[in-house]
Design a protein around this motif. Structure first.
Motif, mmCIF file in Angstrom:
data_model
loop_
_atom_site.group_PDB
_atom_site.id
_atom_site.type_symbol
_atom_site.label_atom_id
_atom_site.label_comp_id
_atom_site.label_asym_id
_atom_site.label_seq_id
_atom_site.Cartn_x
_atom_site.Cartn_y
_atom_site.Cartn_z
ATOM 1 N N SER A 1 -2.924 6.054 5.916
ATOM 2 C CA SER A 1 -1.582 6.438 6.336
ATOM 3 C C SER A 1 -1.208 7.812 5.773
ATOM 4 N N GLY B 1 0.824 -1.212 0.000
ATOM 5 C CA GLY B 1 0.000 0.000 0.000
ATOM 6 C C GLY B 1 0.854 1.256 0.000
ATOM 7 N N THR B 2 0.539 2.142 0.923
ATOM 8 C CA THR B 2 1.240 3.411 1.008
ATOM 9 C C THR B 2 2.738 3.206 1.240
ATOM 10 N N SER B 3 3.078 2.213 2.026
ATOM 11 C CA SER B 3 4.500 1.971 2.300
ATOM 12 C C SER B 3 5.234 1.527 1.023
ATOM 13 N N THR C 1 2.570 -5.925 9.356
ATOM 14 C CA THR C 1 1.881 -6.329 8.127
ATOM 15 C C THR C 1 2.350 -7.713 7.683
ATOM 16 N N SER D 1 7.366 -0.232 6.712
ATOM 17 C CA SER D 1 6.039 -0.477 7.272
ATOM 18 C C SER D 1 5.745 0.518 8.395
ATOM 19 N N GLN D 2 4.544 1.027 8.412
ATOM 20 C CA GLN D 2 4.126 1.839 9.557
ATOM 21 C C GLN D 2 4.053 0.976 10.796
ATOM 22 N N SER D 3 3.291 -0.115 10.699
ATOM 23 C CA SER D 3 2.984 -0.927 11.885
ATOM 24 C C SER D 3 4.105 -1.889 12.256
ATOM 25 N N GLU E 1 -9.683 5.017 -0.799
ATOM 26 C CA GLU E 1 -9.910 4.300 0.462
ATOM 27 C C GLU E 1 -10.775 5.075 1.454
ATOM 28 N N LYS F 1 -5.381 7.273 -1.522
ATOM 29 C CA LYS F 1 -6.038 8.014 -0.446
ATOM 30 C C LYS F 1 -7.488 8.294 -0.833
#
Ligand code: F6R
Length: 607
Positions: A399, A299-301, A350, A345-347, A487, A484
């Motif tokens: 994100s 995704g965004t990452s 994932t 990754s944000q989290s 979603e 963005k």
């Protein structure tokens, strides 16, 4: 995905801890939620709802649900639509109750076998198989029953199980999906992450795949796949600020968009020297001998990887590749010596990116460097080196500040490698660093465009489709703008490299099709202008985010918002802010649930 939380309290009711945990886990899914508790005698009592945790709390209070042992769940639907029957906890008769995060891949065969044994299914979930399997193995010892049941499961799971006959016991098990044990003053707990337990525990054990945790009267014992006891490290994790105060903002996404100058400033370290130690290596020249960079993300990452690819090539003069984790992990990838593997990754949880990292390691890639916003995440722990971005907790599902801070980290990495390879001299490095340090102010300039962007949103929120186009360094920004938009506003949006329009998508362009352009004042500007003409010639409506001095002019069918001056190679970070704000305001006007858009979750721990 889904979030699970469970525990055995020693003195008080477990219910407040479960509800608090669920609130903190809602980012993992919000299709339904539920809680089940055991009292000293009798079957587990359960409350489930298709509403949010807040509503569950009201129902739980009204029903006066209490007990020292319990399990709870917030769901992101995989097997079976969001419905009360499919909401967890899932029961087998009135004896066993289970919450589950993950996917059981062999559920069909197991379901048939259990039906043949006489079990009746009340839900469409794969989780019900686990409940019945445990029930079928239960002979007075829940640990033994879980141990035997999970032997036949294929796929990913983190589960927490309670049994009517053992009112002070919770069993947890994990394979592929995250599960931590929390140790607190009033008992022992299980949850999908430490954040869920921050109020009731300060010491944590990260379970490993194959581990089973036995929480009996608040004591914890862990056994491995073969049933033998095992001791795992106990770590103290400082409580992460929940950052739950919206302040003057209407949504977390809006707040997080506006936090970007601060998040970026925090992520840019006070640099004494630019070397590999910035990324967690002991050796300042640990990146010597690296001749390519492989970035992995979803995704965004993934779009931050695509953006940074150009920096690695142009600034560091090093071959760079960006791969979607979900594709890479199943490719017959041919590893090359000298590759630095960079999961983004944000989290840090994932599933696809974690699996991609492990796959790279299984191919012999030793140099792995995770860029992540969560210091204690699975990816950071799995990776040899790490750079932790300082965006702070990102609560909105979409994100925003995670993306811009990832780009800061990747830019620093490109500079570090460029410097090490002799591609950048001291003066060039200093100039690029100055630009980076000035970025928070430049971002404030971009954020100041909000009123004009809101005016565009008034027009765009009635549309059904939108095309986002850009070129070169800004093509990934077009992709991110479209992501963005789709979603959170549910408008069908596609991102395209502007030069590709004539190879197909131009067929979509009519006066009903807004074409949203990111137009930096870079070397591709004239080419981009031609692409915009092609759109206008077909009646397409252009909405252009343009840098000052691009000599573009507003005209019928061409709306312009001027950004501050061209911000060089960091310009994508400014243009993306405009797209974030655009998606946000369009979504608000369409009345969607901006922070929790339909069908999505913040942390994607299933593949
Ligand atoms: C989009 C979005 C997702 C995430 C993706 C990866 O706004 O948030 O596309 O970027 O699910 O998540 P992380 O970065 O946590 O690996």
């Amino acid at each position: 995905m889904c979030g699970i939380v469970a525990g055995v309290a020693q003195r008080s009711s477990i219910v407040p801890a479960l509800l608090e945990g669920l609130k903190r886990l809602e980012y993992r899914g919000y299709d339904s939620c539920g809680v089940a508790v055991l009292q000293q005698h009798g079957a587990p009592r359960r409350i489930r709802t298709l509403a949010r945790v807040q509503a569950l709390e009201t129902e739980v209070r009204a029903a006066d649900l209490n007990g020292s042992t319990g399990i709870a769940h917030t769901r992101w639907a995989t097997h079976g639509m969001p419905a009360i029957a499919n909401a967890h906890p899932i029961f087998s008769g009135d004896q066993i109750a289970v919450v589950h995060n993950g996917i059981i891949e062999n559920h069909e065969a197991l379901r048939e076998a259990l039906i043949a044994q006489g079990y009746e299914f009340a839900s469409q979930t794969d989780t019900e198989i686990i409940a019945h399997l445990i029930h079928s193995h239960y002979c007075g010892d829940l640990l033994a029953a879980v141990h035997n049941a999970i032997r036949v499961l294929k796929g990913a799971y983190a589960i927490a199980v309670i049994c009517k006959d053992e009112p002070q016991r919770v069993i947890g098990a994990r394979q592929g999906s995250p599960l931590v044990v929390g140790l607190g003053a009033d008992g022992a707990f299980l949850a999908s992450d430490t954040f869920a337990l921050a109020r009731c525990a300060s010491r944590f054990i990260y379970l490993e795949d194959g581990d089973i945790a036995d929480l009996l009267r608040g004591d914890v014992r862990i056994v491995e796949r073969d049933g033998g006891p095992v001791v795992r490290d106990v770590r103290t994790v400082a409580e992460q600020p929940a950052n739950a105060d919206l302040g003057a903002y209407r949504h977390y996404m809006q707040k997080e968009i506006f936090e970007q100058p601060l998040a970026v400033a925090r992520t840019v370290p006070h640099l004494h020297s630019l070397d590999a130690t910035l990324f967690g290596t002991a050796d300042p020249v640990a990146f010597a001998g690296i001749d390519s960079v492989l970035m992995l993300g979803c995704g965004t990452s993934y779009f931050s990887a695509l953006t940074a690819r150009a920096w690695f090539e142009s600034i560091a003069g090093i071959a760079a590749h960006a791969e979607l984790s979900s594709e890479y992990r199943y490719r017959d990838y041919v590893p090359q010596r000298g590759t630095l593997v960079v999961p983004i990754s944000q989290s840090g949880e994932t599933a696809d990116t974690l699996a991609a990292l492990r796959y790279a390691q299984s191919l012999g890639e030793e140099r792995t460097l995770t860029i992540c916003n969560v210091a204690a995440s699975a990816m950071v722990r799995q990776s040899r080196w790490a750079f932790v971005t300082q965006a702070g907790p990102e609560i909105g599902v979409a994100s925003t500040k995670a993306f811009t801070t990832q780009l800061v980290a990747l830019f620093l990495l490109a500079l570090t490698i460029g410097r090490q390879r002799g591609r950048l001299n001291a003066a060039q490095t200093a100039a690029l660093l100055r630009q980076l340090v000035g970025l928070p102010d430049a971002l404030r300039g971009a954020l100041a465009r909000e009123p004009q962007i809101m005016a565009w949103a008034q027009e765009l929120h009635r549309k059904d489709h939108a095309l986002f186009i850009g070129r070169g360094l800004h093509y990934p920004i077009a992709l991110e703008g479209a992501l963005k938009m789709k979603e959170i506003s549910y408008i069908h949006a596609e991102g395209y490299p502007a030069g590709e329009l004539k190879h197909g998508p131009l067929a979509l362009v009519t006066d009903a099709m807004p074409v949203i352009v990111t137009a930096p004042n870079d070397i591709l500007l004239e080419k981009l202008k031609s692409n915009m003409q092609e759109v206008r010639a077909r009646g397409g409506q252009l909405y252009v985010i343009a840098d000052a001095n691009t000599h573009l002019a507003s005209a019928p069918g061409v709306r312009l918002i001027w950004m501050p001056d061209y911000y060089g190679v960091l310009s994508p970070l400014l243009h993306v802010v405009a797209f974030q704000l655009l998606a946000y305001h369009v979504a608000c006007l369409r009345g969607t649930d901006v922070d929790k858009p339909r069908n999505l979750a913040k942390s994607v721990t299933v593949e």
